[in-house]
Design an enzyme around this catalytic site. Sequence first.
Site, PDB file in Angstrom:
ATOM      1  N   GLU A   1     -10.447  -2.058   4.444  1.00 47.77           N
ATOM      2  CA  GLU A   1      -9.233  -1.850   4.794  1.00 47.77           C
ATOM      3  C   GLU A   1      -8.963  -0.408   4.265  1.00 47.77           C
ATOM      4  O   GLU A   1      -9.737  -0.182   3.377  1.00 47.77           O
ATOM      5  CB  GLU A   1      -8.150  -2.673   3.991  1.00 47.77           C
TER       6      GLU A   1
ATOM      7  N   ASP B   1       0.733  -1.318   0.142  1.00 48.81           N
ATOM      8  CA  ASP B   1      -0.081  -0.077   0.021  1.00 48.81           C
ATOM      9  C   ASP B   1       0.702   1.212  -0.018  1.00 48.81           C
ATOM     10  O   ASP B   1       1.631   1.459   0.759  1.00 48.81           O
ATOM     11  CB  ASP B   1      -0.683   0.200   1.286  1.00 48.81           C
TER      12      ASP B   1
ATOM     13  N   SER C   1      -0.429   0.262   7.430  1.00 51.34           N
ATOM     14  CA  SER C   1      -0.657   1.302   6.628  1.00 51.34           C
ATOM     15  C   SER C   1      -1.386   2.598   7.730  1.00 51.34           C
ATOM     16  O   SER C   1      -1.787   2.357   8.571  1.00 51.34           O
ATOM     17  CB  SER C   1      -1.823   0.980   5.502  1.00 51.34           C
TER      18      SER C   1
HETATM   19  C1  FRU Z   1      -3.856  -3.761   2.729  1.00 51.35           C
HETATM   20  C2  FRU Z   1      -3.547  -3.876   4.152  1.00 51.35           C
HETATM   21  C3  FRU Z   1      -3.694  -2.905   5.039  1.00 51.35           C
HETATM   22  C4  FRU Z   1      -2.471  -3.237   6.159  1.00 51.35           C
HETATM   23  C5  FRU Z   1      -1.320  -3.520   5.069  1.00 51.35           C
HETATM   24  C6  FRU Z   1      -0.452  -4.382   5.936  1.00 51.35           C
HETATM   25  O1  FRU Z   1      -3.410  -4.136   1.815  1.00 51.35           O
HETATM   26  O2  FRU Z   1      -3.828  -5.303   4.375  1.00 51.35           O
HETATM   27  O3  FRU Z   1      -4.980  -3.140   5.604  1.00 51.35           O
HETATM   28  O4  FRU Z   1      -2.336  -1.967   6.878  1.00 51.35           O
HETATM   29  O5  FRU Z   1      -1.864  -4.020   4.143  1.00 51.35           O
HETATM   30  O6  FRU Z   1       0.934  -4.468   4.944  1.00 51.35           O
END
Ligand code: FRU
Length: 538
Positions: free
Chosen positions: A243, A61, A118
């Site tokens: 998310e 992300d 994230s």
């Molecule tokens: C989305 C996610 C987020 C999390 C991150 C972990 O792609 O699953 O929810 O914070 O990736 O790397």
Amino acid sequence: MKTLRKTNLILMLVALSFLIGCKDKDQNSKNTDEPVNVSYTEEELYRPNFHFTPKEAWMNDPNGMFYYNGYYHLYFQHYPDGNVWGPMHWGHAISTDMVTWKEMPIAIFPDEKGYIFSGSAVVDVNNTSGFGKGGGQPIIAMFTYHDMDGEKAGKTNYQSQAIAYSLDEGQTFTKYSGNPVIKNPDIKDFRDPKIVWDSIHEEWLMVLAAGQKIMFYTSPNLKDWKLKSDFGDGIGAHGGVWECPDFFPMVVQGTDEIKWVLLVSINPGGPNGGSATQYFVGDFDGKQFTIDPSFEKDLNSSEHKSIWIDYGRDNYAGVTWANIPDTDGRKLFMGWMSNWQYGQEVPTETWRSAMTVAREVELQKMDASYRLLFKPVKELTSYRSTKYKKESIEIKGNTKITDSKVVDLSSTEINFIIPDLKDKSFTFKLTNKQGDTLAFGYDSSDKNFFVDRRKSGKTAFSEKFASHVSKAKRTSLNPDLSATIILDKTSIELFFDNGETVMTEIFFPNSPFDKLSIEPNDQEFVLGNIEIHKLNFN
Ligand code: FRU
């Protein structure tokens, strides 16, 4: 669109033979269509020409994007010691135009409290947090601590929210001693804080993904947060965990009306499988988000009970930049150009994953309801070099549009209009001498745009990658279809109907695609306002 007279068209066709040249340019040269055995390095074949990739190792992300003092900052979920997901850090890159990026040292490292998941970052212009020293403006990052030990021990409260501040314009961060600033209320998936300064209600506002809901918090100082409300029960897509939300007000184009937009990424459960991002349009009273009745109605009558920012399979967890100056005023977005279904298996070894191009977002009131429109940022146009621009080309049967002798098809922008689309269907094909094909276009029989990467080269690394043709229903009522296509070595970004329907997909051909052709279903098929730009990054 003006209809051109037939005689004019014939003259133009002759003049344009260099562009749609069904003949090779150099007729004395060897027949170059014969299969050739050329070997390429992974770098040559798959490292994008202009989409951001980490120099090495794993990325997912985009995080913490903000603009400050001439620089766009991009942080990203990063595992610097491997090419699959692992202990998360925040990698960092900066750019003056969101196109050319410079990777910087890692900004935030995991610690005994957990991995750094994230989150977002803001410029605390009025130093509400008090972290600023000597009148300086601190940058505050808010992220999720993911406690692996807690997860392994079978607890549910292993994700909490924390902050860190930077006094050197986002290069290095100090974690706040009072972390976590939001403890886990016993919710298993509780993450991805996105802060925005709510200038209407004059406080910090934060949205957080919590299981199948979004929670709304406010704060005067970025340290003390109060839960105000939640949103999401029984509305939108719920095929997977929610998310990476984003939430911001937008002026409806051409009016004084303000609406609030909520982006929610979901994995799995996207319209074409796996990861994708849906959105909602409504109102916010400082506490509670209420979906607009017209948008809710539209949502419920839409194909998947949800409306997506991108119907392709490779635009996930995208959010918008903070602190864009009012003199600019744009809403700017970027997403992770991959999908959790296969992101960790794509055929690159030294690095994995790219970001989408930065996109400008606009909100428009359509006949039925509101729609977000996405388009590549205008900064990309300053990389245009050679250009082909023609008012109209008449296409008869399978026709070559151009090839790599005329324009490099791996850093290219293509724009066109199909006047009076009605029952017309068309398939564009990108091909190479190995016989790989990436097909995309529009099928009027079911009113779907499509991307077909089933024969696009390396696909066997995951059975999900090329399992089916991705589709997106056309929603625009405009009689003419407009399109912008952004091509890089391993990605296509399709913006149809001024960005009302977007499709982003990645692919891995065995050698670069070197020919672009089109096959319409109709003998009277016209490509209008065609522009082909090579984008030059040297
Ligand atoms: C989305 C996610 C987020 C999390 C991150 C972990 O792609 O699953 O929810 O914070 O990736 O790397």
